[in-house]
Design an enzyme around this catalytic site. Sequence first.
Site, mmCIF file in Angstrom:
data_model
loop_
_atom_site.group_PDB
_atom_site.id
_atom_site.type_symbol
_atom_site.label_atom_id
_atom_site.label_comp_id
_atom_site.label_asym_id
_atom_site.label_seq_id
_atom_site.Cartn_x
_atom_site.Cartn_y
_atom_site.Cartn_z
ATOM 1 C CB CYS A 48 -0.936 0.009 1.211
ATOM 2 S SG CYS A 48 -1.784 -1.549 1.496
ATOM 3 C CB CYS A 121 -2.173 1.278 4.516
ATOM 4 S SG CYS A 121 -3.002 -0.249 5.043
ATOM 5 C CG ASP A 122 -7.615 0.406 5.073
ATOM 6 O OD1 ASP A 122 -7.186 0.572 3.920
ATOM 7 O OD2 ASP A 122 -8.353 -0.528 5.379
ATOM 8 C CE LYS A 123 -8.249 1.228 10.296
ATOM 9 N NZ LYS A 123 -8.002 0.410 9.082
ATOM 10 C CB CYS A 193 -7.218 -2.839 -0.830
ATOM 11 S SG CYS A 193 -6.282 -3.695 0.435
ATOM 12 C CD GLU A 443 -10.420 -3.225 8.508
ATOM 13 O OE1 GLU A 443 -10.503 -2.022 8.275
ATOM 14 O OE2 GLU A 443 -9.875 -4.037 7.725
ATOM 15 C CB SER A 469 -11.991 -5.186 5.311
ATOM 16 O OG SER A 469 -11.539 -4.793 4.034
#
Length: 553
Positions: A48, A121-123, A193, A443, A469
């Site tokens: 990511c 990435c997500d966070k 992703c 998640e 997720s």
Amino acid sequence: MKLQSYTITQGPTRAPARSYYKSIGFTDEDLKKPIIGIANTWIETMPCNYNLRLLAERVKEGVRKAGGTPMEFNTIAISDGITMGTEGMKASLVSRDLIADSIELCTRGYMFDGLVALVACDKTIPGAAMALLRLNVPSVLLYGGTIMPGHLNGRELIVQDVFEAVGAHAAGKITDAELLAIEDHACPGPGACGGQYTANTMATLMECIGLSPFGTASVPQVDERKGDVAMRCGELIMNAVARGIKPRDICTRNAFENAIASVAASGGSTNAVLHLLAMAHDAGIELAMDDFQHISERTPLLCDLKPAGRYTAVDVDRAGGIPVIAQRLAEGGFIHKECITVTGRTFGEEAAEARETPGQDVIRPVGQPIKKSGGLVILKGSLAPEGCVIKVTGIERKGHSGPARVFDREEDAMDAVTHGRIKAGDTVVIRFEGPKGGPGMREMLGVTSAIVGAGLGDTVALLTDGRFSGATRGFMIGHVAPEAVDGGPIAIVREGDPISIDIEKRTIELAIPAAEIAARLKEFKAPEMKYKSGVYAKYYRSVSSASKGAVTC
């Protein structure tokens, strides 16, 4: 310009500081320019954020070209996909606030005049945004970009396919060799992703809230255009510093509503609820879970994106990018066009310049939506008095009623699914996985994908005080609040209890007498905290409810 960095760099008493800077190559001329912190979440543990080190060099090139002095610093990143289904996943949400804290601390320490945050990435995305809102110095947020899809036997693959293949493999539907082939081909290179999962959802809303320049987020990470995007962001931060454009000028209440509308229209991740609540907290903006329901109700679902749709984030770029989504929202009157963005121009002005690719069908016209309302629904009831969230994109069921199958940790539920102990009609309850109970609110992509992969996606419901997720699909309800460890009703559900969920009425009920619920709650005693010291213990003591964004300050 009034530069706060001069407190560090200028005057006779600051000679020691200048001496340090000169030892690593900075000159007197450099230190008289605006100093721009380059907050980088590069890390070598995942695809990511893998190219962010390269992008940072282009950002710095843009800063220097526009007359500033860049100084790069790093913070952490935890891969949700790699840690999923393990104790390591507990670190993910905790990392969001640590990222915010570390960027805030570094900026307050060095008194940077502006910031460019590189995220993927997500966070890392909400973590950086939270820091920018706390600091309120001129800032630009740059998303590293999506991964490209993989290919196998003429089929396009993304990481969601690997998770669902695990469930199919456990159910005996595919062989070891077929699972390995999917694993080997799904992720062909760097990038976040590839569906409208949490990373691309947050990237979308960062353009629509105004912290990221329009047209920057949808460019894939390995695309040669990304370097030019990074350089542009380096130039733009100097414009923001010169004009005094600050994150709290951008992120008004109306801008948060624009962000929510973009999530609803794009079929975005339920994690956006958690992260926007946290960002609003740091911006000093009143925002509640009910606001997501109201805005989602009035905003059509326009994007045909995975996990429920046909297309990936790369296809959004090919269709014309996130500006086309913004243009649709403006055309339909679903957003506030007057909101300012980091460029100094308004949402409406930026959206008007979107260039849609002729013939694309990734982003629907306003008059031809996939659904008349957005993808998020907030449920409340005796099982979730403070609320919970379900993504209804791709779901045709209007409700579910079935007996509770109760698990106190994700691993136990995963074991039950993969060994065939979950049956059609069941309501899987996973608790003590909330912000405090986990700790870290893991998640559940592993178990939700296993349910879908086992062919139970149309007949089973799952609810948890943990979260999902963005790749999760199916009848899955997360963020149940209050969480179990705080004595929320989910804590006292027993095996076989009837649970009733109604999407149209937006209710979620433990279908037993109220007196019985009250009696069970009175007897409830929270389990002892597993972690006695360290970061998890500290997080446990400070984190708030998911209904308030799981913030720690």
